[in-house]
Design an enzyme around this catalytic site. Structure first.
Site, mmCIF file in Angstrom:
data_model
loop_
_atom_site.group_PDB
_atom_site.id
_atom_site.type_symbol
_atom_site.label_atom_id
_atom_site.label_comp_id
_atom_site.label_asym_id
_atom_site.label_seq_id
_atom_site.Cartn_x
_atom_site.Cartn_y
_atom_site.Cartn_z
ATOM 1 N N TYR A 2 0.696 -1.174 -0.102
ATOM 2 C CA TYR A 2 -0.052 0.041 0.058
ATOM 3 C C TYR A 2 0.834 1.012 -0.057
ATOM 4 O O TYR A 2 0.596 2.140 -0.751
ATOM 5 C CB TYR A 2 -0.887 0.020 1.153
ATOM 6 C CG TYR A 2 -2.125 1.071 1.288
ATOM 7 C CD1 TYR A 2 -3.147 1.060 0.745
ATOM 8 C CD2 TYR A 2 -1.680 1.895 2.291
ATOM 9 C CE1 TYR A 2 -4.085 2.081 0.873
ATOM 10 C CE2 TYR A 2 -2.606 2.922 2.241
ATOM 11 C CZ TYR A 2 -3.796 3.297 1.589
ATOM 12 O OH TYR A 2 -4.659 3.925 2.115
ATOM 13 N N LYS B 203 0.865 4.156 -3.005
ATOM 14 C CA LYS B 203 0.451 5.498 -2.648
ATOM 15 C C LYS B 203 1.850 6.408 -2.879
ATOM 16 O O LYS B 203 1.458 7.640 -3.244
ATOM 17 C CB LYS B 203 -0.074 5.763 -1.131
ATOM 18 C CG LYS B 203 -1.229 4.793 -0.936
ATOM 19 C CD LYS B 203 -2.396 5.371 -1.883
ATOM 20 C CE LYS B 203 -3.824 4.865 -1.486
ATOM 21 N NZ LYS B 203 -5.090 5.348 -2.383
HETATM 22 P P1 NDP Z 1 -13.604 2.390 1.424
HETATM 23 O O1 NDP Z 1 -13.253 0.875 1.592
HETATM 24 O O2 NDP Z 1 -14.726 2.905 2.403
HETATM 25 O O3 NDP Z 1 -14.435 2.619 -0.007
HETATM 26 C C1 NDP Z 1 -13.682 1.937 -1.019
HETATM 27 C C2 NDP Z 1 -14.245 2.695 -2.431
HETATM 28 O O4 NDP Z 1 -13.324 2.029 -3.872
HETATM 29 C C3 NDP Z 1 -15.684 1.674 -2.654
HETATM 30 O O5 NDP Z 1 -16.548 2.511 -3.286
HETATM 31 C C4 NDP Z 1 -15.257 0.533 -3.317
HETATM 32 O O6 NDP Z 1 -16.402 0.213 -4.287
HETATM 33 C C5 NDP Z 1 -14.221 1.432 -4.296
HETATM 34 N N1 NDP Z 1 -13.280 0.281 -5.115
HETATM 35 C C6 NDP Z 1 -12.311 -0.649 -4.639
HETATM 36 N N2 NDP Z 1 -11.721 -1.341 -5.409
HETATM 37 C C7 NDP Z 1 -12.192 -0.934 -6.604
HETATM 38 C C8 NDP Z 1 -12.026 -1.206 -8.070
HETATM 39 N N3 NDP Z 1 -11.177 -2.312 -8.373
HETATM 40 N N4 NDP Z 1 -12.712 -0.588 -9.060
HETATM 41 C C9 NDP Z 1 -13.664 0.358 -8.576
HETATM 42 N N5 NDP Z 1 -13.869 0.748 -7.427
HETATM 43 C C10 NDP Z 1 -12.998 -0.076 -6.343
HETATM 44 O O7 NDP Z 1 -12.429 3.185 1.226
HETATM 45 P P2 NDP Z 1 -12.095 4.678 1.606
HETATM 46 O O8 NDP Z 1 -12.994 5.647 1.442
HETATM 47 O O9 NDP Z 1 -11.542 4.541 3.112
HETATM 48 O O10 NDP Z 1 -10.757 5.070 0.984
HETATM 49 C C11 NDP Z 1 -11.120 5.695 -0.151
HETATM 50 C C12 NDP Z 1 -9.550 6.204 -0.768
HETATM 51 O O11 NDP Z 1 -8.891 7.033 0.343
HETATM 52 C C13 NDP Z 1 -8.782 4.992 -0.978
HETATM 53 O O12 NDP Z 1 -7.588 5.298 -2.123
HETATM 54 C C14 NDP Z 1 -7.654 4.959 0.311
HETATM 55 O O13 NDP Z 1 -6.601 4.298 0.094
HETATM 56 C C15 NDP Z 1 -7.486 6.417 0.529
HETATM 57 N N6 NDP Z 1 -7.229 6.646 2.100
HETATM 58 C C16 NDP Z 1 -7.956 6.277 2.882
HETATM 59 C C17 NDP Z 1 -7.789 6.527 4.241
HETATM 60 C C18 NDP Z 1 -8.835 5.977 5.494
HETATM 61 O O14 NDP Z 1 -8.287 6.451 6.831
HETATM 62 N N7 NDP Z 1 -9.944 5.614 5.075
HETATM 63 C C19 NDP Z 1 -6.642 7.198 4.882
HETATM 64 C C20 NDP Z 1 -5.871 7.497 3.559
HETATM 65 C C21 NDP Z 1 -6.192 7.178 2.398
HETATM 66 P P3 NDP Z 1 -17.435 -0.878 -3.735
HETATM 67 O O15 NDP Z 1 -18.136 -0.042 -2.948
HETATM 68 O O16 NDP Z 1 -18.071 -1.609 -5.014
HETATM 69 O O17 NDP Z 1 -16.750 -1.933 -2.876
#
Ligand code: NDP
Length: 241
Positions: free
Chosen positions: A147, A151
């Protein structure tokens, strides 16, 4: 005419907050998602934002999905590369599959998605590519070699793209969140959050998805044209890059 914004992983968590914030700021928004139909359909019904299902880890699916978005809504002016996954494991135990899954969804996707919209943005003389990074791509994190590499890769990708898009008013930036209260972080046991995570955050709390939504709206705006190649850090003071 309202500008069109496409948010990957835009139906849940941080992505959902970004989609809603962009809509409230006057953008026409399309939200992509991977497989959770129930969450996506509930989100669409609640917000009126249309949802489009495909995997950002599959180039042909990105081409077909973006063609559908463009046919139904219009050319994409703002791309938010938000979709991301974790497959955590200490490096000694990390499998090739865990490495590849994270690279495919979190890094390959940046090339696949951006490839489909970049030339059109340049031709039209406006574009915003905003990629959601992570504090753990800036500082590293035990159990996240995959990861953190993906990133950190997002930051290098963005700096190169920023140079190629600059003359055409196509900017590229990263928003690097710290720990935000979403399903991804709820997977961390509460005891670990209390004993290990929260003590590292000077503001003393997790971030809210809406706080990342506001960062994206700022970078997506007409007024942010001089900001490119940057990383906007939103982590409660956890790491000062
Ligand atoms: P969630 O797990 O809550 O949501 C992830 C989203 O990404 C969902 O809508 C999911 O779709 C979608 N997704 C996953 N894989 C794919 C794929 N192959 N194609 C299309 N869509 C996909 O994640 P977060 O909201 O927590 O994270 C969002 C972003 O922020 C990520 O990039 C994460 O790395 C980054 N981030 C998050 C942090 C945190 O603390 N939460 C901290 C730092 C960065 P579906 O609903 O269909 O599963």
């Amino acid at each position: 005419m309202a500008r069109v914004a496409l948010v990957t992983g835009g139906s849940r968590g941080i992505g959902a907050a970004i989609s809603v914030a962009l809509k409230e700021a006057g953008f026409q928004v399309a939200a992509n998602y991977a497989g959770n139909d129930q969450a996506a359909n509930d989100f669409a019904a609640q917000t009126g934002i249309p949802v489009f299902k495909w995997s950002v880890a599959d180039f042909e699916a990105c081409q077909a999905g973006i063609a559908k978005v463009e046919a139904e809504i219009g050319p994409v002016d703002v791309l938010v590369n938000n979709a991301g996954i974790t497959r955590d494991s200490s490096f000694s135990k990390m499998t090739v599959e865990q490495w590849r899954e994270v690279m495919a969804t979190n890094l390959d996707s940046l090339f696949f998605m951006t490839k489909c919209v970049f030339d059109g943005m340049k031709k039209r003389g406006f574009g915003r590519i905003i990629t959601i990074g992570s504090v753990n791509g800036q500082k590293g994190q035990f159990g996240q070699a995959n990861y953190a590499a993906a990133k950190a890769g997002a930051i290098g990708f963005t700096k190169a793209l920023a140079q190629e898009g600059a003359r055409s008013n196509v900017t590229a930036n990263v928003v690097a969140p710290g720990y935000i209260a979403t399903d991804m972080v709820k997977a961390v046991p509460q005891e670990v959050l209390n004993s290990k995570v929260l003590p590292q955050i000077p503001v003393g709390r997790l971030g809210e998805p809406e706080e990342i939504g506001r960062c994206v709206v700022f970078l997506a705006g007409e007024g942010a044209g001089f900001i490119t190649g940057s990383t906007l850090t939103a982590n409660g003071g956890q790491y000062m890059a």
